[in-house]
Design an enzyme around this catalytic site. Sequence first.
Site, PDB file in Angstrom:
ATOM      1  N   GLN A  41       0.815  -1.212   0.000  1.00  0.00           N
ATOM      2  CA  GLN A  41       0.000   0.000   0.000  1.00  0.00           C
ATOM      3  C   GLN A  41       0.852   1.267   0.000  1.00  0.00           C
ATOM      4  O   GLN A  41       2.055   1.216   0.264  1.00  0.00           O
ATOM      5  CB  GLN A  41      -0.922  -0.001   1.229  1.00  0.00           C
ATOM      6  CG  GLN A  41      -0.198  -0.193   2.557  1.00  0.00           C
ATOM      7  CD  GLN A  41      -1.000  -0.961   3.594  1.00  0.00           C
ATOM      8  OE1 GLN A  41      -2.204  -1.053   3.499  1.00  0.00           O
ATOM      9  NE2 GLN A  41      -0.328  -1.491   4.611  1.00  0.00           N
TER      10      GLN A  41
ATOM     11  N   HIS B 141     -11.012   3.416  18.656  1.00  0.00           N
ATOM     12  CA  HIS B 141     -10.394   2.240  19.289  1.00  0.00           C
ATOM     13  C   HIS B 141     -11.074   1.803  20.586  1.00  0.00           C
ATOM     14  O   HIS B 141     -11.079   0.620  20.907  1.00  0.00           O
ATOM     15  CB  HIS B 141      -8.899   2.490  19.515  1.00  0.00           C
ATOM     16  CG  HIS B 141      -8.153   2.571  18.223  1.00  0.00           C
ATOM     17  ND1 HIS B 141      -7.709   3.758  17.685  1.00  0.00           N
ATOM     18  CD2 HIS B 141      -7.844   1.616  17.314  1.00  0.00           C
ATOM     19  CE1 HIS B 141      -7.127   3.528  16.519  1.00  0.00           C
ATOM     20  NE2 HIS B 141      -7.202   2.245  16.274  1.00  0.00           N
TER      21      HIS B 141
ATOM     22  N   ASP C 206       0.002  -8.191  11.180  1.00  0.00           N
ATOM     23  CA  ASP C 206      -0.209  -7.164  10.144  1.00  0.00           C
ATOM     24  C   ASP C 206       0.554  -7.586   8.893  1.00  0.00           C
ATOM     25  O   ASP C 206       1.688  -8.046   8.975  1.00  0.00           O
ATOM     26  CB  ASP C 206       0.271  -5.787  10.621  1.00  0.00           C
ATOM     27  CG  ASP C 206      -0.309  -4.672   9.765  1.00  0.00           C
ATOM     28  OD1 ASP C 206      -1.145  -3.897  10.271  1.00  0.00           O
ATOM     29  OD2 ASP C 206       0.058  -4.585   8.560  1.00  0.00           O
TER      30      ASP C 206
ATOM     31  N   ASP D   7      -0.350 -12.231   6.082  1.00  0.00           N
ATOM     32  CA  ASP D   7      -1.757 -11.978   5.769  1.00  0.00           C
ATOM     33  C   ASP D   7      -2.612 -12.577   6.891  1.00  0.00           C
ATOM     34  O   ASP D   7      -2.412 -13.745   7.269  1.00  0.00           O
ATOM     35  CB  ASP D   7      -2.072 -12.631   4.420  1.00  0.00           C
ATOM     36  CG  ASP D   7      -3.555 -12.612   4.122  1.00  0.00           C
ATOM     37  OD1 ASP D   7      -4.207 -11.586   4.379  1.00  0.00           O
ATOM     38  OD2 ASP D   7      -4.079 -13.639   3.649  1.00  0.00           O
ATOM     39  N   GLY D   8      -3.546 -11.798   7.417  1.00  0.00           N
ATOM     40  CA  GLY D   8      -4.364 -12.251   8.543  1.00  0.00           C
ATOM     41  C   GLY D   8      -5.143 -13.512   8.221  1.00  0.00           C
ATOM     42  O   GLY D   8      -5.352 -14.367   9.085  1.00  0.00           O
TER      43      GLY D   8
ATOM     44  N   ASP E 164      -8.982  -5.302  12.561  1.00  0.00           N
ATOM     45  CA  ASP E 164      -8.746  -3.859  12.454  1.00  0.00           C
ATOM     46  C   ASP E 164      -7.886  -3.595  11.222  1.00  0.00           C
ATOM     47  O   ASP E 164      -6.837  -2.981  11.306  1.00  0.00           O
ATOM     48  CB  ASP E 164      -8.065  -3.369  13.742  1.00  0.00           C
ATOM     49  CG  ASP E 164      -7.902  -1.861  13.762  1.00  0.00           C
ATOM     50  OD1 ASP E 164      -8.703  -1.151  13.120  1.00  0.00           O
ATOM     51  OD2 ASP E 164      -6.951  -1.387  14.412  1.00  0.00           O
TER      52      ASP E 164
ATOM     53  N   PRO F   2      -5.346  -5.015   0.243  1.00  0.00           N
ATOM     54  CA  PRO F   2      -4.910  -6.313   0.766  1.00  0.00           C
ATOM     55  C   PRO F   2      -5.898  -7.003   1.711  1.00  0.00           C
ATOM     56  O   PRO F   2      -5.613  -8.099   2.185  1.00  0.00           O
ATOM     57  CB  PRO F   2      -3.629  -5.932   1.528  1.00  0.00           C
ATOM     58  CG  PRO F   2      -3.834  -4.517   1.955  1.00  0.00           C
ATOM     59  CD  PRO F   2      -4.732  -3.874   0.925  1.00  0.00           C
TER      60      PRO F   2
HETATM   61  N1  SAM Z   1      -8.242   2.149  11.983  1.00  0.00           N
HETATM   62  C1  SAM Z   1      -8.199   1.530  10.759  1.00  0.00           C
HETATM   63  C2  SAM Z   1      -9.135   1.969   9.687  1.00  0.00           C
HETATM   64  O1  SAM Z   1      -9.530   3.091   9.722  1.00  0.00           O
HETATM   65  O2  SAM Z   1      -9.443   1.202   8.780  1.00  0.00           O
HETATM   66  C3  SAM Z   1      -7.346   0.343  10.579  1.00  0.00           C
HETATM   67  C4  SAM Z   1      -5.945   0.714  10.958  1.00  0.00           C
HETATM   68  S1  SAM Z   1      -4.647  -0.370  10.798  1.00  0.00           S
HETATM   69  C5  SAM Z   1      -3.322   0.729  10.418  1.00  0.00           C
HETATM   70  C6  SAM Z   1      -4.908  -1.230   9.286  1.00  0.00           C
HETATM   71  C7  SAM Z   1      -3.819  -2.251   9.021  1.00  0.00           C
HETATM   72  O3  SAM Z   1      -4.367  -3.372   8.316  1.00  0.00           O
HETATM   73  C8  SAM Z   1      -2.657  -1.773   8.168  1.00  0.00           C
HETATM   74  O4  SAM Z   1      -1.515  -1.676   8.976  1.00  0.00           O
HETATM   75  C9  SAM Z   1      -2.509  -2.822   7.072  1.00  0.00           C
HETATM   76  O5  SAM Z   1      -1.179  -3.136   6.760  1.00  0.00           O
HETATM   77  C10 SAM Z   1      -3.256  -3.990   7.690  1.00  0.00           C
HETATM   78  N2  SAM Z   1      -3.750  -5.000   6.754  1.00  0.00           N
HETATM   79  C11 SAM Z   1      -4.350  -4.810   5.559  1.00  0.00           C
HETATM   80  N3  SAM Z   1      -4.660  -5.992   4.999  1.00  0.00           N
HETATM   81  C12 SAM Z   1      -4.274  -6.952   5.878  1.00  0.00           C
HETATM   82  C13 SAM Z   1      -4.306  -8.365   5.860  1.00  0.00           C
HETATM   83  N4  SAM Z   1      -4.813  -9.030   4.823  1.00  0.00           N
HETATM   84  N5  SAM Z   1      -3.808  -9.034   6.932  1.00  0.00           N
HETATM   85  C14 SAM Z   1      -3.265  -8.365   7.987  1.00  0.00           C
HETATM   86  N6  SAM Z   1      -3.190  -7.021   8.033  1.00  0.00           N
HETATM   87  C15 SAM Z   1      -3.684  -6.323   7.006  1.00  0.00           C
END
Ligand code: SAM
Length: 304
Positions: free
Chosen positions: A38, A69, A113, A145-146, A163, A172
């Site tokens: 990203q 949060h 993450d 990947d989650g 989140d 992603p």
């Molecule tokens: N507060 C938030 C919002 O407004 O959507 C979410 C914040 S947090 C920074 C989002 C995180 O999700 C990012 O750090 C991103 O890298 C992570 N992310 C995106 N896709 C993901 C996946 N498939 N597995 C794990 N983490 C993921």
Amino acid sequence: MRKSEPMRCKFYFDWTDKSSGFFYSIKEVILSKKTEYQQIDLVVLEEVGLALILDGKVQIAELDEFLYHEPLVHIPLITCGSPETVLILGGGDGCALREVLKYKSVKRCVLVDIDREVVEISKEYLNHINKGSFFDPRVEVFFEDGRKFIENSHEKFDVIIIDTVDPLEYGPSYLLFTKQFMSEVKNRLTERGVVAIQSNTIFPGGSKFLLAMYKTLEKVFPKVSFAWTYLKSFMLSWAFTFGCVSRKPEEVPNEEVEKVLSQIETCFLTPEVYRACISKPKFFVEDLKNFDQIITDEKPLFVY
Ligand code: SAM
């Protein structure tokens, strides 16, 4: 979807839908980089302060991130009751983690993450906001990947918090909101487990993703619930959905909510605000009755 570009102008524009949006003036660009997953921009915005922006969407802003949060984390943790193990998928800013660590009962919190660079930037620039949460000895961080993490692990958690970024078409995270994935998540929850999912915006006639997420959870969990909040930094009301194995947030006695909230520091939630956040607006109840779309791997749902 708009492909986001590094911040080069004096204003940050965000589209809330195809025909409207909002802007903030940018006071300072701290960093701007493209990772494997990203576009990351860390900027100071007039009015809301230091903000982490991923693929053109504000993730957190210093002024009011707690309004997001606190309900995302405390409602499921209180509903579970004395949680010991928590898994956060996404959450690379460390703020959900900060809230989880307020519970003395929590012995272990795993954060997964996909993007190592978000976590590294958060550790370097956001410590004053996330209170150094990544450095707590109860925390273990994986960069993966989650969905893959859930599919490959056998560990069960009391609470799982999703989140991640919104399900953008080329982003992603869109496979973390499907019925198939929710079934996997349920298998990773303990008997009193709760999953909490950031579920995009809520407003009359415009909460398609939220409605679909709620209906999708109903296919998997015996009890489903919801909460909402408002953030100036998003310029929107925001919603969360909860899939519950045992009890749901509405079923937690007032005395229990009061007791937990008297033991942790919050800036938004009081026992009254807890109840207010989980109260369903009348239009939402009506919209739910008339909605039947489910999010699946074959037919995922994208926002924007
Ligand atoms: N507060 C938030 C919002 O407004 O959507 C979410 C914040 S947090 C920074 C989002 C995180 O999700 C990012 O750090 C991103 O890298 C992570 N992310 C995106 N896709 C993901 C996946 N498939 N597995 C794990 N983490 C993921």
